[in-house]
Design a protein around this motif. Structure first.
Motif, mmCIF file in Angstrom:
data_model
loop_
_atom_site.group_PDB
_atom_site.id
_atom_site.type_symbol
_atom_site.label_atom_id
_atom_site.label_comp_id
_atom_site.label_asym_id
_atom_site.label_seq_id
_atom_site.Cartn_x
_atom_site.Cartn_y
_atom_site.Cartn_z
ATOM 1 N N GLN A 240 0.834 -1.186 0.000
ATOM 2 C CA GLN A 240 0.000 0.000 0.000
ATOM 3 C C GLN A 240 0.880 1.251 0.000
ATOM 4 N N PRO A 241 0.477 2.286 -0.749
ATOM 5 C CA PRO A 241 1.309 3.492 -0.835
ATOM 6 C C PRO A 241 1.346 4.246 0.482
ATOM 7 N N THR A 242 2.449 4.950 0.701
ATOM 8 C CA THR A 242 2.635 5.771 1.889
ATOM 9 C C THR A 242 3.061 7.170 1.462
ATOM 10 N N ASP A 245 5.938 7.697 -0.922
ATOM 11 C CA ASP A 245 5.757 7.482 -2.356
ATOM 12 C C ASP A 245 5.240 8.722 -3.075
ATOM 13 N N ALA A 269 -1.448 4.656 8.828
ATOM 14 C CA ALA A 269 -1.376 4.050 7.495
ATOM 15 C C ALA A 269 -2.601 4.391 6.657
ATOM 16 N N THR A 270 -3.799 4.354 7.277
ATOM 17 C CA THR A 270 -5.021 4.673 6.532
ATOM 18 C C THR A 270 -5.002 6.108 6.054
ATOM 19 N N GLN A 272 -2.349 7.930 5.470
ATOM 20 C CA GLN A 272 -1.331 8.043 4.417
ATOM 21 C C GLN A 272 -1.893 7.587 3.073
ATOM 22 N N ARG A 273 -2.618 6.478 3.085
ATOM 23 C CA ARG A 273 -3.212 6.000 1.826
ATOM 24 C C ARG A 273 -4.227 7.001 1.294
ATOM 25 N N THR A 274 -5.007 7.604 2.177
ATOM 26 C CA THR A 274 -6.008 8.574 1.738
ATOM 27 C C THR A 274 -5.351 9.797 1.102
ATOM 28 N N TYR A 276 -2.397 9.893 -0.282
ATOM 29 C CA TYR A 276 -1.791 9.456 -1.550
ATOM 30 C C TYR A 276 -2.841 9.338 -2.650
ATOM 31 N N ARG A 277 -3.968 8.683 -2.339
ATOM 32 C CA ARG A 277 -5.002 8.492 -3.359
ATOM 33 C C ARG A 277 -5.623 9.821 -3.769
ATOM 34 N N ARG A 335 -13.438 8.280 1.280
ATOM 35 C CA ARG A 335 -12.225 8.047 2.049
ATOM 36 C C ARG A 335 -12.059 9.114 3.137
#
Length: 364
Positions: A240-242, A245, A269-270, A272-274, A276-277, A335
């Motif tokens: 999963q991206p962080t 990235d 982590a959640t 960070q993914r949000t 990134y997306r 998200r």
């Protein structure tokens, strides 16, 4: 052909055009100076098209010349998108070529001929402008076709990945719901047999069956985890991206984008993914709907909240409608809501677009 060769040949042709007119009619020092400036300025016509054209206007007033003004008008038509500017420059070029200099009284009979000559010169000046616009349109269409093809390939890749993920998820469910359940029953029955059996060999066999069943369950759980993971190939487990990235995402976005600001390393982590997306979807939309725009990605945080802002300038060339699911921003809002935050998106007063994500620290 290399540009320096083309520019040098064009300057030589313009100089020859001026020379043959001055050779027959004679030339003053002022005429020679403005003609030389107009011809030499053609070397910079691609970088400063309007300035180069304006430098040809005094020469057109004093000297009969054709190549330099038409070349400047063609470059201006190729580089400019303002039709009012192009029309005004074509009219100015025609007027500069037809009006006598220095100004003198024109007889009534000459006025009609002057008007007719102005119309013909205006048509001649409009020709390179229209040719330049045609070249510009051809270049823009070619660029847009490339973007459409890239977008089509991207959409095809996403579709293939979606189908693959669906098949992997279905296979994972089958393994979890059917195979794992049956192996669990085997382990339970083997455990009961191990306790109830009187014979030593029977107890040992039951223990072996139970041990193998438990090991098989662990392997199945691992396989289910792999199958449920998103990947581009059946054997790939994509992490999963962080936040780490983000720099690579911005650098490989195929647009003029800049990343500023930062977020603490301890963010969840959640979250960070949000983040990134959100950046990924916003940059994709810039590339799709605002060709040629400049984007800025700004990370921010303070005592109670953190977030990201992606803002882009207006596009510098027209865009074509490209295929898409139109669900990107909806997914980003969902998200953000899962984090207890908000996502706002909309046009800016300058004609660009902005996407803002804001979430509380409790979202970590």
């Amino acid at each position: 052909m290399p540009r320096p060769v083309v520019d040098g040949g064009l300057v030589a042709l313009a100089a020859f055009d001026v020379w043959q007119n001055l050779f027959f009619w004679g030339a003053t020092s002022s005429q020679l100076a403005v003609a030389t400036l107009a011809c030499g300025a053609l070397l910079f016509r691609r970088r400063f098209p309007l300035t180069v054209f304006l430098l040809t206007v005094p020469a057109s007033l004093l000297v009969e010349m054709v190549v330099a003004p038409l070349a400047a008008l063609f470059t201006l038509g190729d580089r400019s998108c303002s039709r009012w500017l192009l029309a005004g420059c074509a009219t100015l070029s025609a007027a500069a070529s037809v009006v006598p200099w220095p100004p003198s009284g024109i007889a009534s009979d000459d006025r009609t001929w002057t008007l007719i000559q102005f119309v013909y010169l205006l048509a001649m000046a409009a020709t390179p402008v229209l040719l330049g616009q045609l070249v510009q349109a051809r270049r823009d269409v070619g660029r847009q076709l490339v973007e459409i093809e890239e977008r089509r390939e991207h959409e095809q890749t996403l579709h293939e990945q979606t189908v693959l993920a669906r098949e992997r998820a279905q296979l994972a469910r089958e393994m979890h719901d059917v195979v794992s359940h049956q192996v669990s029953l085997i382990a339970v029955r083997a455990g009961a047999l191990q306790v109830a059996a009187k014979d030593v060999d029977a107890r040992e066999a039951a223990r072996t069956i139970r041990s193998l069943s438990v090991g098989t369950l662990d392997e199945l759980r691992h396989m289910v985890t792999l199958l449920r993971a998103s990947g581009t190939t059946p054997t790939e487990l994509t992490p999963q991206p962080t936040l780490a990235d983000l720099h690579r995402l911005v650098a490989t976005s195929a647009i003029d984008a800049q990343l500023t600001g930062d977020l603490p390393d301890g963010i969840g982590a959640t979250a960070q993914r949000t983040v990134y997306r959100t950046v990924q979807e916003a940059l994709t939309n810039v590339r799709k709907h605002a060709p040629g725009a400049i984007a800025t990605v700004r990370l921010w945080h303070h005592d109670t909240h953190f977030g990201v802002e992606i803002i882009n300038t207006p596009p510098n060339r027209p865009s074509l409608p490209l295929p898409g699911s139109h669900l990107g921003l909806i997914g980003l809002k969902e998200r953000a809501e899962l984090l207890g935050g908000t996502l706002r998106a909309g046009p800016t007063p300058e004609g660009g677009y902005v996407v803002r994500l804001r979430a509380p620290w409790e979202a970590e």
